[in-house]
Design an enzyme around this catalytic site. Structure first.
Site, short mmCIF file in Angstrom:
data_model
loop_
_atom_site.label_atom_id
_atom_site.label_comp_id
_atom_site.label_asym_id
_atom_site.label_seq_id
_atom_site.Cartn_x
_atom_site.Cartn_y
_atom_site.Cartn_z
CD GLU A 164 -9.45 -4.50 14.00
OE1 GLU A 164 -8.33 -4.70 14.22
OE2 GLU A 164 -9.80 -3.67 13.26
CG ASN A 205 -16.12 -2.69 14.25
OD1 ASN A 205 -16.90 -2.60 13.22
ND2 ASN A 205 -15.05 -1.93 14.27
CG HIS A 241 -10.84 -0.26 6.69
ND1 HIS A 241 -10.98 1.14 6.76
CD2 HIS A 241 -11.03 -0.59 8.10
CE1 HIS A 241 -11.00 1.70 8.22
NE2 HIS A 241 -11.16 0.48 8.83
CD GLU A 269 -13.10 0.68 11.93
OE1 GLU A 269 -12.16 0.55 11.13
OE2 GLU A 269 -13.49 0.25 12.85
CG ASP A 271 -11.03 3.54 4.51
OD1 ASP A 271 -11.03 2.34 4.28
OD2 ASP A 271 -10.36 4.10 5.52
O1 9MR Z 1 -7.79 5.55 12.17
C1 9MR Z 1 -6.99 4.88 13.41
C2 9MR Z 1 -5.60 5.36 12.91
O2 9MR Z 1 -5.56 6.69 13.51
C3 9MR Z 1 -4.75 4.56 14.06
O3 9MR Z 1 -3.35 4.82 13.74
C4 9MR Z 1 -5.01 3.12 13.99
C5 9MR Z 1 -3.98 2.38 14.63
O4 9MR Z 1 -4.31 1.04 14.34
O5 9MR Z 1 -6.35 2.55 14.20
C6 9MR Z 1 -7.09 3.58 13.14
O6 9MR Z 1 -8.46 2.91 13.16
C7 9MR Z 1 -8.65 1.43 13.02
C8 9MR Z 1 -9.71 1.17 13.81
O7 9MR Z 1 -9.74 1.58 15.19
C9 9MR Z 1 -10.25 -0.38 13.91
N1 9MR Z 1 -10.20 -0.71 12.29
C10 9MR Z 1 -9.32 -0.38 11.54
C11 9MR Z 1 -8.62 1.19 11.81
C12 9MR Z 1 -7.66 1.51 10.61
O8 9MR Z 1 -6.46 0.94 11.09
#
Ligand code: 9MR
Length: 454
Positions: A164, A205, A241, A269, A271
């Site tokens: 990011e 990513n 997402h 990722e 969803d």
């Molecule tokens: O799925 C992850 C969640 O359990 C955490 O609380 C969150 C914190 O930011 O991160 C989530 O995963 C993220 C991923 O690492 C990067 N892209 C966005 C995802 C969703 O927030």
């Protein structure tokens, strides 16, 4: 290898075998109530793709573990490999969950996408609260990458090295790393990761880079310039997402333009969230969205991995982050495959199957005499559960149900429908329910195909 996958099948097979061994004259008619005729990972492999999911290490047992092992060929630790997880205090490491996921992946013939080495979020407080010179920051990052990538050398084959890095308008995001090291923190991180494991594939990513737009073009230009400079970069991750009904129309075109730069692409990722409660129309739209994303990946050779960010609604980040939204993954919270699951399977070349869950129904003739017979029907669930059921079939030779127990059966012509009794509607995941009946026959007594309804 793939013990859990075979375990799922073995449980149902054992059940059929058990009925045969119990003296059944005929046992057949196991109806395909479950989607997983061919696991997603096998369908994906036939298309040259890897099918992945994010996972939580502590959940990798029971049905969650069975499905993670059976359906997916790639695991991404959802949180376990983030800096805040692995080094909560400076110099104090906790690799337990990350190690557990890697071991699970090895036992199930899965690859691991390491996630993530350089990010602005989920860093330990000692790091974010510290005051560091640029040189110190560079050393910290280099050591972090060397330590983590080195630990999993040969075990984690793909790393989301940088996560990011961009704002929505395509400018660089102001972060600890950008502010302290300048934009070349990205090139440095990739170079350090390559040094730590020369065989690992290195990715950048990001989210909201699925369609062509300012942010994805910034990522495109970055990858292009890294390639031109000889900085090691093997792939881009499009997180995906998505919001219901909003798959970007330029997704495939965007994947293709990255592929044309000479890098791999992964959907990392995926969803698709919806306003709750879910209903059949929303689930159908979600299926269409999953299908569109899967098809776009299938269409581009260099789209190598399609990973969902959690495979069950019971293990998704969405509901806590977007109150009122959820149901974003391919399985519901009880591990029943949703239409989205079938849509992925179809886009991977599999056949459509009803979304009633991983339950199978078996019909057996347990004894037979000159004009009569006893039948037994068993409903067994693995990877799903039922709270009520109906077993339906059509007799092929004029047979007639004369008496039933542990179910209420009605017959109209040749069509039989048996509903659960008041006390046995629940079939738990991993459990089974049976009912019996007596019938009459003459001439022949062929075994019908039984389907499961609700
Ligand atoms: O799925 C992850 C969640 O359990 C955490 O609380 C969150 C914190 O930011 O991160 C989530 O995963 C993220 C991923 O690492 C990067 N892209 C966005 C995802 C969703 O927030």
């Amino acid at each position: 290898m793939r013990t859990s996958r075979s375990a799922v099948r073995a449980r149902l097979a054992a059940l059929c075998a058990g009925l045969l061994a119990a003296g059944a004259l005929f046992a057949a008619g196991a109806a395909p109530a479950h989607a997983a005729a061919t696991p997603l990972r096998d369908l994906a492999a036939a298309k040259g793709k890897v099918m992945g999911t994010a996972v939580t290490g502590s959940k990798l047992t029971g049905t969650y573990g069975d499905l993670a092992g059976a359906q997916f060929s790639s695991l991404t630790p959802g949180n376990a490999m983030k800096w805040g997880s692995v080094e909560p205090a400076q110099g104090t490491f906790n690799w337990a969950e990350a190690d557990q996921i890697v071991a699970f992946a090895q036992a199930h013939d899965q690859l691991v996408r390491g996630h993530t080495l350089v990010w602005h979020s989920q860093n330990p407080s000692w790091l974010t609260n510290g005051t560091w010179t640029s040189a110190q920051l560079g050393t910290l990052l280099q050591n972090h990458i060397a330590t983590e990538v080195g630990r999993y050398k040969g075990k984690v084959s793909v790393w989301d090295v940088v996560n990011e890095p961009f704002n929505e308008d395509g400018t660089y995001r102001s972060t600890l790393w950008y502010d302290g090291l300048g934009p070349d923190y990205i090139a440095s991180a990739l170079t350090w990761a390559r040094a730590a494991d020369p065989a690992a594939k290195l990715y950048i990513n990001d989210y909201n880079v699925e369609g062509v737009g300012a942010k994805s073009t910034a990522l495109y230009n970055l990858v292009k310039s890294l390639k031109e400079r000889g900085v090691p970069i093997d792939g881009v991750g499009l997180q995906a997402h998505l919001i219901l009904g909003q798959v970007p129309s330029t997704l495939q075109q965007n994947i293709q333009r990255f592929a044309d730069l000479g890098v791999d692409v992964a959907i990392t990722e995926l969803d698709v969230r919806m306003a709750l409660p879910a209903d059949s129309a929303k689930l159908a739209q979600q299926a269409a969205d999953y299908k569109a994303v899967t098809a776009a990946c299938v269409a581009v050779t260099r789209c190598v991995n399609l990973t969902v960010w959690g495979f069950t609604d019971s293990d998704s980040w969405v509901e806590s982050t977007f109150p009122g939204y959820g149901a974003a993954t391919p399985y519901d919270a009880n591990y029943a495959p949703k239409p989205a699951y079938n849509a992925i399977a179809e886009a991977l070349g599999g056949t459509s199957t009803p979304p009633t869950g991983a339950c199978a129904v078996t019909y057996a003739v347990t004894s037979q005499w000159n004009t009569g017979f006893t039948g037994q029907v068993t409903i067994a669930c693995s990877g799903a559960a039922l709270s009520s059921w109906k077993a339906n079939w059509t007799f092929g030779a004029g047979q007639q149900v004369t008496q039933a127990w542990n179910a209420t059966c009605t017959q109209s012509g040749n069509a039989v429908s048996c509903a659960n009794a008041s006390y046995n509607g629940t079939v738990p995941d991993g459990g089974s329910v049976s009912f019996g009946f007596n019938g009459s026959w003459s001439g022949s007594n062929p075994v019908p195909t039984v389907t499961l309804g609700q």
